[in-house]
Design an enzyme around this catalytic site. Structure first.
Site, PDB file in Angstrom:
ATOM      1  N   HIS A  33       1.515   3.921   7.193  1.00 55.86           N
ATOM      2  CA  HIS A  33       0.942   4.806   6.187  1.00 55.86           C
ATOM      3  C   HIS A  33       1.325   6.237   6.471  1.00 55.86           C
ATOM      4  CE1 HIS A  33      -2.484   1.914   4.797  1.00 55.86           C
ATOM      5  NE2 HIS A  33      -1.336   1.637   4.258  1.00 55.86           N
TER       6      HIS A  33
ATOM      7  N   ASP B 285      -7.683   5.788   5.240  1.00 54.56           N
ATOM      8  CA  ASP B 285      -7.663   4.584   6.051  1.00 54.56           C
ATOM      9  C   ASP B 285      -8.877   4.389   6.928  1.00 54.56           C
ATOM     10  OD1 ASP B 285      -4.084   4.550   6.704  1.00 54.56           O
ATOM     11  OD2 ASP B 285      -5.279   3.877   5.004  1.00 54.56           O
TER      12      ASP B 285
ATOM     13  N   SER C 242       0.796  -1.222   0.000  1.00 52.35           N
ATOM     14  CA  SER C 242       0.000   0.000   0.000  1.00 52.35           C
ATOM     15  C   SER C 242       0.828   1.269   0.000  1.00 52.35           C
ATOM     16  CB  SER C 242      -0.946   0.005   1.193  1.00 52.35           C
ATOM     17  OG  SER C 242      -0.203  -0.128   2.376  1.00 52.35           O
TER      18      SER C 242
END
Lengths: 168, 180
Positions: free
Chosen positions: B96, B123, B57
């Site tokens: 992230h 998210d 990701s």
């Protein structure tokens, strides 16, 4: 002393130590680069032309013209530069709000000098409904991601933007 | 064949004292590894100073199998930082980038929204049921450094535990049969 096992062990240990040393040196060499990036962002302001819109949920859609020259950030140890534009403003409840509006990945030095006209990629929405007439700064952030080692990030603050008072 | 014969002979000739000495040196190796790990935890201020990237990701920046060095300081969390966080109810930490920050006036508490660079949406789908923001206590550290490919060792050992057992078995055999 000269068995296969010992030799394999010696070669592997030496190999791994040298690899670690080279990675560390590559990372340290990034410190010698002194970047001089520059950028300009314009927002299409006039509310009559419909370019800034408030919607029901108090989110703003606007169009930005972003010009930037980030070529000096690239070194031989750079894998990519992640660039994004965020709006920063203050509200009575929150000392600082930062909302990212647009981001992009620059994979190589040739692409680092660019001009892009875009609508905001992410919703410009506040936790309350404080956006009308709000003064805000636009910050251009860049995050240099190396091939190995330490990552660097920095930003350029462009102050002086203001959202219009009225709904559209 | 001669090598096999030698190995069998050396296993037969083990004495108790030699075995104990080797046990102690093995214990020393394990303990010093643990000491280094704990020292790293103290030094970086984070519960897990090194993490392996498990998903795609954050590509092309971080690929599966890369390792990240983390650091946690009391500096406020700002957009653009790559953070590693735990969601209540999920055991695997996620790495992230922060895209939104809202910091309260008096207390300095922050509410943070994250997104993977390679993901289309933010998210919120990954957070716990009804959770819209991350708070500081969810965040384990900021990524400050990175090494490519080294994490594949950990991924292979986790996903195919048989390799872990083979490796430990082989190491054990090596320790026992070496003449030191």
């Amino acid at each position: 002393m000269h068995s296969f096992g010992f030799r394999a062990n010696a070669v592997l240990t030496f190999g791994i130590t040298i690899l670690a040393l080279i990675c560390a040196m590559a990372s340290i060499s990034d410190n010698f680069n002194s970047p001089r990036p520059s950028s300009e962002i314009q927002i299409k302001y006039p509310i009559d032309s419909g370019e800034i819109k408030f919607s029901f949920s108090m989110q703003v859609s606007l169009t930005m013209n972003i010009t930037a020259d980030l070529q000096s950030l690239f070194t031989w140890n750079t894998k990519q530069v992640f660039v994004f534009v965020a709006a920063e403003y203050e509200t009575p409840k929150n000392a600082l709000n930062q909302v990212s509006l647009w981001d992009a990945i620059i994979p190589a030095k040739e692409h680092a000098k660019f001009w892009v006209q875009t609508a905001n990629k992410y919703r410009f929405v506040d936790q309350g409904s404080n956006l009308r007439g709000k003064d805000f700064n636009l910050t251009l952030h860049w995050h240099v991601m190396p091939k190995t080692g330490k990552m660097f990030a920095n930003k350029l603050v462009i102050p002086g933007y203001r959202l219009p008072e009225e709904y559209r | 064949m001669g090598w096999m014969g030698d190995t069998v002979d050396s296993i037969k000739s083990i004495q108790i004292r030699q075995l104990l000495a080797q046990g102690v040196s093995l214990g020393m190796i394990v303990t010093s590894a643990l000491i280094i790990w704990k020292a790293l935890m103290c030094f970086t201020g984070s519960e897990s100073p090194v993490v392996v990237v498990l998903s795609g990701s954050m590509e092309p920046g971080f690929k599966r199998g890369d390792i990240l060095f983390l650091h946690m300081s009391n500096d406020p969390i700002r957009t653009g930082e790559i953070v590693v966080f735990n969601v209540d109810g999920r055991e695997i930490p996620i790495v992230h980038r922060v895209i939104k920050v809202h910091e309260r006036q008096e207390t300095g508490d922050v509410e943070v929204l994250t997104k993977g660079d390679n993901n289309y949406g933010d998210d919120r789908l990954l957070y716990a049921q009804g959770q819209l923001w991350l708070q500081r206590h969810h965040i384990m550290g900021r990524a400050v450094g990175f090494l490519p490919y080294v994490g594949w060792v950990t991924i292979i050992m986790t996903e195919k535990p048989i390799i872990k057992y083979i490796l430990i078995g082989a190491l054990g055999l090596l320790v026992i049969t070496s003449k030191d």
